[in-house]
Design a protein around this motif. Structure first.
Motif, PDB file in Angstrom:
ATOM      1  N   LEU A   1       0.834  -1.197   0.000  1.00  7.02           N
ATOM      2  CA  LEU A   1       0.000   0.000   0.000  1.00  7.02           C
ATOM      3  C   LEU A   1       0.869   1.248   0.000  1.00  7.02           C
ATOM      4  N   PRO A   2       0.508   2.242  -0.813  1.00  4.56           N
ATOM      5  CA  PRO A   2       1.243   3.507  -0.759  1.00  4.56           C
ATOM      6  C   PRO A   2       0.969   4.237   0.552  1.00  4.56           C
ATOM      7  N   VAL A   3       1.839   5.167   0.874  1.00  3.92           N
ATOM      8  CA  VAL A   3       1.713   5.934   2.115  1.00  3.92           C
ATOM      9  C   VAL A   3       1.499   7.405   1.775  1.00  3.92           C
ATOM     10  N   LYS A   4       0.455   8.000   2.350  1.00  8.40           N
ATOM     11  CA  LYS A   4       0.217   9.433   2.228  1.00  8.40           C
ATOM     12  C   LYS A   4       0.426  10.073   3.597  1.00  8.40           C
ATOM     13  N   THR A   5       0.874  11.303   3.594  1.00  6.72           N
ATOM     14  CA  THR A   5       1.163  11.989   4.856  1.00  6.72           C
ATOM     15  C   THR A   5       0.473  13.348   4.883  1.00  6.72           C
ATOM     16  N   ALA A   6       0.189  13.815   6.089  1.00  3.61           N
ATOM     17  CA  ALA A   6      -0.404  15.145   6.263  1.00  3.61           C
ATOM     18  C   ALA A   6      -0.252  15.568   7.711  1.00  3.61           C
ATOM     19  N   GLN A   7      -0.332  16.867   7.919  1.00  2.00           N
ATOM     20  CA  GLN A   7      -0.410  17.410   9.269  1.00  2.00           C
ATOM     21  C   GLN A   7      -1.880  17.677   9.591  1.00  2.00           C
ATOM     22  N   ILE A   8      -2.293  17.270  10.782  1.00  2.00           N
ATOM     23  CA  ILE A   8      -3.673  17.470  11.231  1.00  2.00           C
ATOM     24  C   ILE A   8      -3.665  18.618  12.230  1.00  2.00           C
ATOM     25  N   LEU A   9      -4.337  19.699  11.901  1.00  2.00           N
ATOM     26  CA  LEU A   9      -4.286  20.915  12.713  1.00  2.00           C
ATOM     27  C   LEU A   9      -5.420  20.920  13.726  1.00  2.00           C
TER      28      LEU A   9
END
Length: 352
Positions: free
Chosen positions: A232-240
């Motif tokens: 599975l690919p990995v996506k990233t983000a910051q959760i504010l």
């Protein structure tokens, strides 16, 4: 034993087992009607019975009829669903309830084909509604039943493949009796859920053990075939996690379709972006503290989502637009009834 004799024998032995060992006190087995059967079957898709029971009971208490569901706001429906996952199920429930009330005079169809025309109802779910609620002959093939029949007949291959699924449907149709159809649908699901489990099946006490080919071969764990693994690919983000001075948290509503469709989430920021720049752009000089928490992972069916929570304390409540009910300040002491994505619910619990 002929195929016809084997089919009859399987249903008879399964029903005899149901009479003394089958589950008969599940909440959706009481006050049976098409609405209750339908809601339970949708909830039980990819979800265990023990998890579903409190959700079903709460759902029925809040929305006891299809008319109540059709009249409810989507946020209320998603709120009742929060934690069950696969939220498209809840959105399709809502759509189908509206269709049944607006186009079908509040009455569910009693045929598989007609039920399959409604959003979110597939062939197996339709079969369960027809057989259990209307007590008419119909075939089911949910995950539990697939496992029982794949092992009984040693059907090789992953059921996600068309030819394997077609073979299992042929077998399911051949075994389905014309009498006691509601009990038969229930017992086949029970066998898969309680005896013919994914790991460590209780073959020794199974009523079908005499002719089960997988048991005879000594390899029931090989059936049904496993889904081919993929990376599975990995996506990233910051959760504010943005707090105003009153302790309320800023939430945004996701678009109706896609991941977490219609649910409320914290604002997201690309992993490379600077939260300080975001605060300056959106809130001016009102941010007084920014704290970074360790990242955590939430896995969807087709990718991993790595999220880094960023706690932002505001000095004053900014005058940002709350247009079209797409943003709100969430009060944890007096929470509104809205649908929350599972990771957001976990973060709220951690904040508390």
């Amino acid at each position: 034993m002929t195929d016809q004799r084997l089919a009859i024998d399987l249903s008879q032995r399964a029903l005899q087992w149901f009479d003394h060992s089958g589950r008969k006190d599940l909440p959706w087995q009481k006050d049976i009607n098409p609405y209750r059967v339908w809601v339970s079957e949708i909830m039980l898709q990819q979800t265990q019975v023990t998890t579903v029971i409190p959700y079903f009971q709460r759902f029925m208490q809040e929305l006891p009829t299809v008319q109540d569901l059709a009249a409810a706001e989507e946020d209320r429906v998603l709120h009742l669903w929060t934690g069950l996952g696969y939220y498209s199920r809840a959105r399709n429930l809502h759509k189908t309830a509206k269709t049944v009330c607006e186009q079908l005079n509040g009455q569910f169809p009693n045929t598989v084909d007609q039920l399959c025309d409604l959003p979110g109802i597939g062939r197996s779910t339709a079969g369960a509604i027809v057989s259990i609620a209307f007590q008419l002959p119909a075939t089911i093939l949910d995950g539990n039943v697939k496992r029982v029949l794949a092992r009984f007949h040693a059907v090789a291959g992953w059921p996600g493949k068309g030819e394997v699924m077609n073979r299992l449907w042929q077998i399911a149709e051949a075994h389905a009796p014309q009498t006691r159809v509601a009990d038969y649908s229930q017992v086949m699901m029970d066998l898969g859920a309680t005896l013919c489990t994914r790991s460590k099946p209780a073959c020794g006490i199974c009523p079908l053990k005499q002719d089960c080919l997988a048991r005879i071969q000594g390899n029931p764990q090989d059936y049904p075939g496993k889904k081919p693994k993929k990376i599975l690919p990995v996506k990233t983000a910051q959760i504010l996690i943005i707090k105003n001075p009153a302790g309320e948290l800023l939430l945004e509503k996701r678009p109706p379709s896609g991941i977490w469709g219609g649910l409320w989430v914290f604002p997201q920021l690309d992993s490379e972006a600077d939260p300080s720049d975001y605060c300056q752009q959106h809130f001016g000089k009102t941010a007084v503290k920014i704290e970074r928490w360790p990242h955590f992972r939430h896995t969807f069916s087709h990718y991993h989502f790595d999220m880094t929570p960023i706690i932002i304390q505001l000095q004053k409540t900014p005058s940002i637009a709350m247009e079209a009910n797409q943003r709100l300040w969430y009060n944890r002491q007096q929470p509104v009834e809205i649908g929350l994505a599972a990771p957001i619910k976990k973060l709220l619990a951690k904040l508390d």
